[in-house]
Design an enzyme around this catalytic site. Sequence first.
Site, PDB file in Angstrom:
ATOM      1  CG  ASP A  97      -2.150   0.833   1.003  1.00 38.74           C
ATOM      2  OD1 ASP A  97      -2.126   1.322   0.354  1.00 38.74           O
ATOM      3  OD2 ASP A  97      -2.757   0.738   1.933  1.00 38.74           O
ATOM      4  CG  ASP A  98      -1.078   5.188  -0.465  1.00 41.74           C
ATOM      5  OD1 ASP A  98      -1.528   4.223   0.088  1.00 41.74           O
ATOM      6  OD2 ASP A  98      -1.906   6.053  -1.459  1.00 41.74           O
ATOM      7  CG  ASP A 101      -3.302   7.907   8.845  1.00 40.69           C
ATOM      8  OD1 ASP A 101      -3.867   8.309  10.059  1.00 40.69           O
ATOM      9  OD2 ASP A 101      -3.588   9.158   7.597  1.00 40.69           O
TER      10      ASP A 101
END
Length: 162
Positions: A97-98, A101
Amino acid sequence: MTDRLPHERGFHVSWDQLHRDARALAWRLDGRDWRAIVAITRGGLVPAMIVARELDIRTIDTISVKSYNKQEQGGLEVLKSPDPALMEDGDGILVVDDLVDSGRTLELVRNMYPKAHFATVYAKPKGRPMVQDYVTEVSQDTWIFFPWDMALQYVEPYRGSD
């Protein structure tokens, strides 16, 4: 000094920077025998493609998880799962994933595929325990502006105009 909104503490990532960081992630992941890459869409598509190219991995699938609605985190929903025959329990699968969070999305996917290896380009402190590998850590109150979300335009200087 004026108070800034949380999203105004920004980390702007250019296409070039993302490419360099995703390649750095690939280098950290090299030397292992990956059966496939699973990109978490949408943000993980570009980093997964770069990692797959760098590591010569030809089998790529996606898992689509919706967790954001207009920059506010809401409930999680799996919109599309990867091929069950490919995934099994996740052993030998690299999930990319980028950004991690809060970690909620990766926690959901990790529960589905407990033996998969999780890697992101960027990580925030709350989500960092959900990934085995990442390249850059940013503070929890930083909003990452990815290149696919941005357009070039004039920006007022921080201290205002003369």
